[in-house]
Write a protein that holds these residues in place. Structure first.
Motif, PDB file in Angstrom:
ATOM      1  N   ALA A  23      -1.363  84.162   3.303  1.00 16.32           N
ATOM      2  CA  ALA A  23      -1.916  84.901   4.435  1.00 16.32           C
ATOM      3  C   ALA A  23      -3.285  85.410   4.039  1.00 16.32           C
ATOM      4  CB  ALA A  23      -1.013  86.062   4.801  1.00 16.32           C
ATOM      5  N   ASN A  24      -4.220  85.268   4.957  1.00 15.26           N
ATOM      6  CA  ASN A  24      -5.550  85.807   4.710  1.00 15.26           C
ATOM      7  C   ASN A  24      -5.598  87.222   5.225  1.00 15.26           C
ATOM      8  OD1 ASN A  24      -6.484  83.480   3.570  1.00 15.26           O
ATOM      9  ND2 ASN A  24      -7.282  82.655   5.478  1.00 15.26           N
ATOM     10  N   ALA A  25      -6.070  88.114   4.403  1.00 16.33           N
ATOM     11  CA  ALA A  25      -6.162  89.515   4.798  1.00 16.33           C
ATOM     12  C   ALA A  25      -7.456  89.788   5.532  1.00 16.33           C
ATOM     13  CB  ALA A  25      -6.054  90.407   3.572  1.00 16.33           C
ATOM     14  N   GLN A  26      -8.348  88.839   5.562  1.00 12.90           N
ATOM     15  CA  GLN A  26      -9.613  89.014   6.243  1.00 12.90           C
ATOM     16  C   GLN A  26      -9.958  87.750   7.005  1.00 12.90           C
ATOM     17  OE1 GLN A  26      -9.692  89.109   2.700  1.00 12.90           O
ATOM     18  NE2 GLN A  26     -10.337  87.030   2.435  1.00 12.90           N
ATOM     19  N   THR A  27     -10.866  87.873   7.944  1.00 11.90           N
ATOM     20  CA  THR A  27     -11.279  86.749   8.761  1.00 11.90           C
ATOM     21  C   THR A  27     -12.786  86.628   8.689  1.00 11.90           C
ATOM     22  OG1 THR A  27      -9.445  87.167  10.265  1.00 11.90           O
ATOM     23  CG2 THR A  27     -11.225  85.796  11.094  1.00 11.90           C
ATOM     24  N   THR A  46     -11.664  92.877  -2.136  1.00 12.60           N
ATOM     25  CA  THR A  46     -11.925  94.274  -2.476  1.00 12.60           C
ATOM     26  C   THR A  46     -12.269  95.082  -1.226  1.00 12.60           C
ATOM     27  OG1 THR A  46     -12.691  93.673  -4.679  1.00 12.60           O
ATOM     28  CG2 THR A  46     -13.392  95.818  -3.847  1.00 12.60           C
ATOM     29  N   LEU A  47     -13.105  94.517  -0.376  1.00 10.50           N
ATOM     30  CA  LEU A  47     -13.464  95.215   0.859  1.00 10.50           C
ATOM     31  C   LEU A  47     -12.260  95.361   1.776  1.00 10.50           C
ATOM     32  CD1 LEU A  47     -16.951  93.623   1.515  1.00 10.50           C
ATOM     33  CD2 LEU A  47     -16.478  96.033   1.071  1.00 10.50           C
ATOM     34  N   THR A  48     -11.402  94.360   1.819  1.00 10.45           N
ATOM     35  CA  THR A  48     -10.200  94.436   2.641  1.00 10.45           C
ATOM     36  C   THR A  48      -9.284  95.544   2.143  1.00 10.45           C
ATOM     37  OG1 THR A  48     -10.354  92.084   3.155  1.00 10.45           O
ATOM     38  CG2 THR A  48      -8.213  93.114   3.461  1.00 10.45           C
ATOM     39  N   LYS A  49      -9.169  95.670   0.824  1.00  9.14           N
ATOM     40  CA  LYS A  49      -8.324  96.729   0.247  1.00  9.14           C
ATOM     41  C   LYS A  49      -8.931  98.113   0.470  1.00  9.14           C
ATOM     42  CE  LYS A  49      -6.276  93.851  -3.319  1.00  9.14           C
ATOM     43  NZ  LYS A  49      -6.262  93.543  -4.756  1.00  9.14           N
ATOM     44  N   THR A  54      -7.231  98.594   8.626  1.00 11.00           N
ATOM     45  CA  THR A  54      -7.888  97.689   9.580  1.00 11.00           C
ATOM     46  C   THR A  54      -7.725  96.249   9.134  1.00 11.00           C
ATOM     47  OG1 THR A  54      -9.974  97.792   8.398  1.00 11.00           O
ATOM     48  CG2 THR A  54      -9.651  99.417  10.135  1.00 11.00           C
ATOM     49  N   HIS A  55      -8.123  95.357   9.986  1.00  9.20           N
ATOM     50  CA  HIS A  55      -8.180  93.936   9.652  1.00  9.20           C
ATOM     51  C   HIS A  55      -9.662  93.556   9.698  1.00  9.20           C
ATOM     52  CE1 HIS A  55      -6.955  89.698   9.571  1.00  9.20           C
ATOM     53  NE2 HIS A  55      -7.958  89.515  10.393  1.00  9.20           N
ATOM     54  N   PRO A  56     -10.347  93.598   8.555  1.00  5.67           N
ATOM     55  CA  PRO A  56     -11.802  93.362   8.557  1.00  5.67           C
ATOM     56  C   PRO A  56     -12.180  91.943   8.994  1.00  5.67           C
ATOM     57  CG  PRO A  56     -11.064  94.220   6.441  1.00  5.67           C
ATOM     58  CD  PRO A  56      -9.854  93.891   7.230  1.00  5.67           C
ATOM     59  N   PHE A  57     -13.296  91.885   9.684  1.00 13.61           N
ATOM     60  CA  PHE A  57     -13.913  90.622  10.057  1.00 13.61           C
ATOM     61  C   PHE A  57     -15.230  90.539   9.306  1.00 13.61           C
ATOM     62  CE2 PHE A  57     -11.207  91.701  13.590  1.00 13.61           C
ATOM     63  CZ  PHE A  57     -10.636  90.487  13.963  1.00 13.61           C
ATOM     64  N   PHE A  58     -15.554  89.359   8.787  1.00 15.01           N
ATOM     65  CA  PHE A  58     -16.788  89.162   8.040  1.00 15.01           C
ATOM     66  C   PHE A  58     -17.637  88.094   8.719  1.00 15.01           C
ATOM     67  CE2 PHE A  58     -13.661  90.645   4.996  1.00 15.01           C
ATOM     68  CZ  PHE A  58     -14.350  91.633   4.314  1.00 15.01           C
ATOM     69  N   ARG A  59     -18.929  88.166   8.520  1.00 14.01           N
ATOM     70  CA  ARG A  59     -19.846  87.124   8.997  1.00 14.01           C
ATOM     71  C   ARG A  59     -21.124  87.190   8.168  1.00 14.01           C
ATOM     72  NH1 ARG A  59     -22.274  89.414  14.742  1.00 14.01           N
ATOM     73  NH2 ARG A  59     -23.629  90.949  13.767  1.00 14.01           N
ATOM     74  N   GLY A  60     -21.919  86.132   8.280  1.00 15.44           N
ATOM     75  CA  GLY A  60     -23.225  86.101   7.626  1.00 15.44           C
ATOM     76  C   GLY A  60     -23.175  86.189   6.118  1.00 15.44           C
ATOM     77  N   SER A  78     -16.957  93.991   9.940  1.00 11.06           N
ATOM     78  CA  SER A  78     -16.579  94.783  11.104  1.00 11.06           C
ATOM     79  C   SER A  78     -15.160  95.281  10.907  1.00 11.06           C
ATOM     80  CB  SER A  78     -16.648  93.954  12.389  1.00 11.06           C
ATOM     81  OG  SER A  78     -16.137  94.698  13.486  1.00 11.06           O
ATOM     82  N   LEU A  79     -14.937  96.535  11.225  1.00  8.72           N
ATOM     83  CA  LEU A  79     -13.607  97.132  11.138  1.00  8.72           C
ATOM     84  C   LEU A  79     -13.012  97.310  12.532  1.00  8.72           C
ATOM     85  CD1 LEU A  79     -14.426  99.817   8.443  1.00  8.72           C
ATOM     86  CD2 LEU A  79     -13.539  97.514   8.113  1.00  8.72           C
ATOM     87  N   SER A  80     -13.536  96.566  13.481  1.00 12.67           N
ATOM     88  CA  SER A  80     -13.092  96.654  14.863  1.00 12.67           C
ATOM     89  C   SER A  80     -11.640  96.218  14.992  1.00 12.67           C
ATOM     90  CB  SER A  80     -13.977  95.760  15.737  1.00 12.67           C
ATOM     91  OG  SER A  80     -13.469  95.696  17.046  1.00 12.67           O
ATOM     92  N   SER A  81     -10.915  96.873  15.886  1.00  8.68           N
ATOM     93  CA  SER A  81      -9.522  96.494  16.119  1.00  8.68           C
ATOM     94  C   SER A  81      -9.420  95.336  17.107  1.00  8.68           C
ATOM     95  CB  SER A  81      -8.723  97.699  16.632  1.00  8.68           C
ATOM     96  OG  SER A  81      -9.307  98.180  17.821  1.00  8.68           O
ATOM     97  N   SER A  82     -10.518  94.931  17.678  1.00  9.90           N
ATOM     98  CA  SER A  82     -10.550  93.821  18.623  1.00  9.90           C
ATOM     99  C   SER A  82     -10.437  92.491  17.880  1.00  9.90           C
ATOM    100  CB  SER A  82     -11.865  93.866  19.402  1.00  9.90           C
ATOM    101  OG  SER A  82     -12.042  92.695  20.146  1.00  9.90           O
TER     102      SER A  82
END
Length: 163
Positions: A23-27, A46-49, A54-60, A78-82
């Motif tokens: 399972a990926n803890a981040q997207t 590390t950032l996810t922990k 939250t379920h962090p989203f990453f980009r760039g 992003s720490l958005s819940s969306s």
């Protein structure tokens, strides 16, 4: 609740039968983690922990080497819940290989007036931006612009206090 419990038991049974469950803890929303190094993957973990609620989203996500030939990773979180975070919900982050922890900078507009009890908070907030600039994660001069704006607000406060 019963479905969750049944699902959890099913996953535990599958895991014990030798099937691998991952399972990926981040997207990563834009695929910028393709061919990510172990350092980049560890930084994202590390950032996810750091933000367990939250379920962090990453980009760039980008990487480069610094003057000491250490790998540097930069990106946005992003720490958005969306399920599809708004573009303005992303914050800058950066990490240097061999350093303590990734730095996350939330861009916040400096208010027109700052309470004297909050000055240190705003100065410390700017220090994160200075670190990201030093890493090469934000354009050169970003910290100076932040500092100039903060100083201008503080000077305006001094001028109005002396009147």
């Amino acid at each position: 609740m019963k479905r969750f419990l049944a699902f959890s038991l099913l996953l535990a049974a599958l895991g014990s039968s030798g099937l691998a469950c991952s399972a990926n803890a981040q997207t990563v929303t834009d695929g910028s983690d393709k061919k990510a190094s172990p350092f980049v993957k560890n930084t994202l973990k590390t950032l996810t922990k750091r933000f367990p609620d939250t379920h962090p989203f990453f980009r760039g996500i980008t990487t480069h080497a610094n003057a000491e030939k250490k790998q540097v990773v930069c990106g946005e979180i992003s720490l958005s819940s969306s399920k599809t975070p708004e573009p303005d919900s992303f914050m800058l982050f950066g990490a240097t290989e061999g350093e303590n922890a990734p730095i996350v900078y939330e861009p916040r507009e400096i208010p027109a007036s700052i309470d004297s009890r909050e000055v240190n908070m705003w100065i410390n907030h700017g220090a994160d931006l200075a670190d990201l600039e030093e890493m090469g994660c934000v354009p050169e001069g970003s910290y100076r612009q932040y500092g100039d704006k903060l100083n201008q607000v503080l000077q305006n406060k001094k001028h109005s206090a002396t009147r």
